[in-house]
Write a protein that holds these residues in place. Sequence first.
Motif, PDB file in Angstrom:
ATOM      1  N   GLU A 133     -47.500  -7.977  40.089  1.00  0.00           N
ATOM      2  CA  GLU A 133     -48.865  -7.450  40.019  1.00  0.00           C
ATOM      3  C   GLU A 133     -49.157  -6.974  38.603  1.00  0.00           C
ATOM      4  OE1 GLU A 133     -48.852  -4.253  42.810  1.00  0.00           O
ATOM      5  OE2 GLU A 133     -48.116  -2.842  41.325  1.00  0.00           O
ATOM      6  N   ILE A 134     -50.437  -7.080  38.236  1.00  0.00           N
ATOM      7  CA  ILE A 134     -50.818  -6.647  36.886  1.00  0.00           C
ATOM      8  C   ILE A 134     -51.911  -5.590  36.984  1.00  0.00           C
ATOM      9  CG2 ILE A 134     -50.141  -8.704  35.632  1.00  0.00           C
ATOM     10  CD1 ILE A 134     -53.029  -9.651  35.817  1.00  0.00           C
ATOM     11  N   TRP A 135     -52.123  -4.955  35.836  1.00  0.00           N
ATOM     12  CA  TRP A 135     -53.210  -3.973  35.664  1.00  0.00           C
ATOM     13  C   TRP A 135     -52.997  -2.667  36.412  1.00  0.00           C
ATOM     14  CZ3 TRP A 135     -57.521  -8.033  36.819  1.00  0.00           C
ATOM     15  CH2 TRP A 135     -57.639  -8.902  35.743  1.00  0.00           C
ATOM     16  N   THR A 136     -51.919  -2.501  37.126  1.00  0.00           N
ATOM     17  CA  THR A 136     -51.718  -1.212  37.792  1.00  0.00           C
ATOM     18  C   THR A 136     -51.270  -0.176  36.775  1.00  0.00           C
ATOM     19  OG1 THR A 136     -49.524  -1.977  38.339  1.00  0.00           O
ATOM     20  CG2 THR A 136     -51.159  -2.081  40.074  1.00  0.00           C
ATOM     21  N   ARG A 137     -51.710   1.076  36.986  1.00  0.00           N
ATOM     22  CA  ARG A 137     -51.332   2.144  36.060  1.00  0.00           C
ATOM     23  C   ARG A 137     -50.640   3.233  36.856  1.00  0.00           C
ATOM     24  NH1 ARG A 137     -55.667   3.700  31.646  1.00  0.00           N
ATOM     25  NH2 ARG A 137     -53.760   4.533  30.803  1.00  0.00           N
ATOM     26  N   PRO A 186     -54.004  -0.713  27.772  1.00  0.00           N
ATOM     27  CA  PRO A 186     -53.656   0.104  28.932  1.00  0.00           C
ATOM     28  C   PRO A 186     -53.215  -0.711  30.138  1.00  0.00           C
ATOM     29  CG  PRO A 186     -55.695   0.838  27.965  1.00  0.00           C
ATOM     30  CD  PRO A 186     -55.341  -0.426  27.268  1.00  0.00           C
ATOM     31  N   ALA A 187     -53.551  -2.005  30.155  1.00  0.00           N
ATOM     32  CA  ALA A 187     -53.102  -2.846  31.268  1.00  0.00           C
ATOM     33  C   ALA A 187     -51.581  -2.961  31.298  1.00  0.00           C
ATOM     34  CB  ALA A 187     -53.724  -4.225  31.159  1.00  0.00           C
ATOM     35  N   ASN A 188     -50.934  -2.637  30.164  1.00  0.00           N
ATOM     36  CA  ASN A 188     -49.475  -2.750  30.104  1.00  0.00           C
ATOM     37  C   ASN A 188     -48.777  -1.456  30.483  1.00  0.00           C
ATOM     38  OD1 ASN A 188     -49.404  -5.390  29.219  1.00  0.00           O
ATOM     39  ND2 ASN A 188     -49.786  -4.770  27.118  1.00  0.00           N
ATOM     40  N   TYR A 219     -46.764 -15.431  34.648  1.00  0.00           N
ATOM     41  CA  TYR A 219     -45.529 -14.646  34.763  1.00  0.00           C
ATOM     42  C   TYR A 219     -45.295 -13.929  33.445  1.00  0.00           C
ATOM     43  CZ  TYR A 219     -44.771 -17.398  38.937  1.00  0.00           C
ATOM     44  OH  TYR A 219     -44.920 -17.997  40.155  1.00  0.00           O
ATOM     45  N   GLN A 220     -45.366 -12.607  33.469  1.00  0.00           N
ATOM     46  CA  GLN A 220     -45.211 -11.832  32.235  1.00  0.00           C
ATOM     47  C   GLN A 220     -43.747 -11.442  32.027  1.00  0.00           C
ATOM     48  OE1 GLN A 220     -46.994 -10.666  34.863  1.00  0.00           O
ATOM     49  NE2 GLN A 220     -49.048 -11.330  34.287  1.00  0.00           N
TER      50      GLN A 220
END
Lengths: 241, 389
Positions: free
Chosen positions: A47-51, B131-133, B284-285
């Motif tokens: 998942e991405i963008w989670t903080r 901030p997404a990271n 995929y990061q």
Amino acid sequence: MARGPSRLLASRVHQTATEHLSSTIYPNTYNPPPPWVNALANIPPSEIWTRPYPEQHSLTPLHLPKSRKTPPKSLYRPTKIAHPEDRLRKDFYGDHPWELARPKLLMEIDGKDARYYDWSKGMRQKGMKLSGESVVQRQLWLMEVGGMTKKQAYDKARKEFYQLRRFEETEARIAQEEARAYGAYFGKTVTQVGMELEDKEYNAWLKWAGEEIEGQEMERQAAYANDIDLPEVEGEEVVDA
Amino acid sequence: MIIRNFGVRHGRQVLSAPPSAPSCLRLLSTQTTTAVAGNEAAVEQLAALSATHAAREARLAAKRQEREIAAMPSKFKKFIAYQKETEKLGSEIERRYLPDEIIRNPPHDASLEDLLAAQCHMGHHVSRWNPANSRYIYGQRSDIHIISLEQTAAHLRRAARVVEEVAYYGGLILFVGNRKGQMPIVTRMAEMAGACHLFQKWTPGCITNKDVLLQGGQLKIVDETDRELQGFDEHLRDCRPVTPDLVVCLNPLENYSMLRECAVATIPTVGIVDTDADPSWVTYQIPANDDSLRSVALIAGVLGRAGERGQQRRLEDAKQGVVAWQTPKDVTTFVNRVNKNIKAEAAAKEKKRLAEGGPDDNGLKPADLMTEEEVLAEMFGPGAVPSKY
């Protein structure tokens, strides 16, 4: 990246591809999926963008504002990483600033260097040059394991360090003397090189200044000469006329 | 010339300098020694003198050389003995850092220590963060963000699995790294994974406008054991350029257009995401430092090794007769068309032969084109042969 739902294009490639493949327009045609669709069927992207609420590193507890009206600022920002050595390091290098001028090795081969050191055995560690870091680590060990106060540990560690430094310097001096006795020569010292460069600059300036003075003198003389010449020229013209 | 002053004036020179004929002549004679016309006797004398002197010199030099050669073995023995005596002196370097080692022989998996030593945890200045990271960031120190190596390791394993599986399913993988110094890394990992590489600028449109930009590129058709198949020239001339099945990008920040094209064309991508990059650019990061060549080489090496494993697995399974991939639609269409043409030609020939009533010129009988059961049915009539089941 583009705005809107197309930001999710990359994350949703598998869903998109399977949707395209399950089209019912020509249900009986041979339409094999691209090789990656089967390969990645069981490997979804993360998942991405989670903080998430970040890990709290500060040694002192976080001070939240008492008033409910002001929400806590930067709650989701990563916090500063702090180690107990930081203060000790700052103290040592504040007292010995020239220790920072010594060359330092920053690279590790296998990343396990810290495991090879045993600070109970003293300042000297295999594979590590004697430096301010040795003092800091030894002091920390004395504080945490040896049960000393910060000041006591600092005094003990720093005196061990001075002794070893003295030993190193004497060793280097004797080695140099021996080498000189056997006919080695080490060229100019740093000071000599610096003095020579300085002398060179002074001489260059002296030459430049002499030329400047000469030029100014010539200009001055030329100016006087013109003053004297002018009436003569006029007189000649008058005579010619 | 005053003879009594000779020793005082020239003694030192005469004694120290090698005896040379011209100088002796000059000192002991008052007449000129330059060869003038008509003084041939003097010239001959001079030549004879210098010739004998040169011969003597040569003899002496030869003797000296002989003596030196004779002394050589004993000197060499002495040298070897000295070397043996001193070879254990001084310090020994047990471990040394070889920068190319990680490219030549990359590990199959990166431990947290390896990642730390390769400085994968170094992010960018805190002011440059995306901030997404934030879920990949462990904290901040000295005004830079520190990437959590646990996240890096977990994402790296997932990405390695992706590369391995795509290689196993016979997908075409493309490795892209077009920053300065990444060329050896990208080429090596492509070599390991049997993939394609790109270390120069990505030409925008190579996926979305491939029919124009990649027209005439070389292609080949291979079977499941990677042997090239013949007879597809016509198809290769007419078919569309291929697109990769997986793109691994070592520097997503410089390759936005490529990643966008991949996303539009539904091609999965793997990318190294530093703290200033956008994780939504890739499928995929791998959160890691993309500015250090050592960090990039470690991550790329692990991915390259994964690709190598996938290819090996695929080829081993192919030997056992297990093939995970299916023939692409265009190739199948071409093969069907060719088969149909062949059959039609044979049928036309047969028809022609029957019409003419002549003998079969190519030796083929109608029975050769039938299955066994059809032949039996032809001979004994339908229903004569009972079904097996």
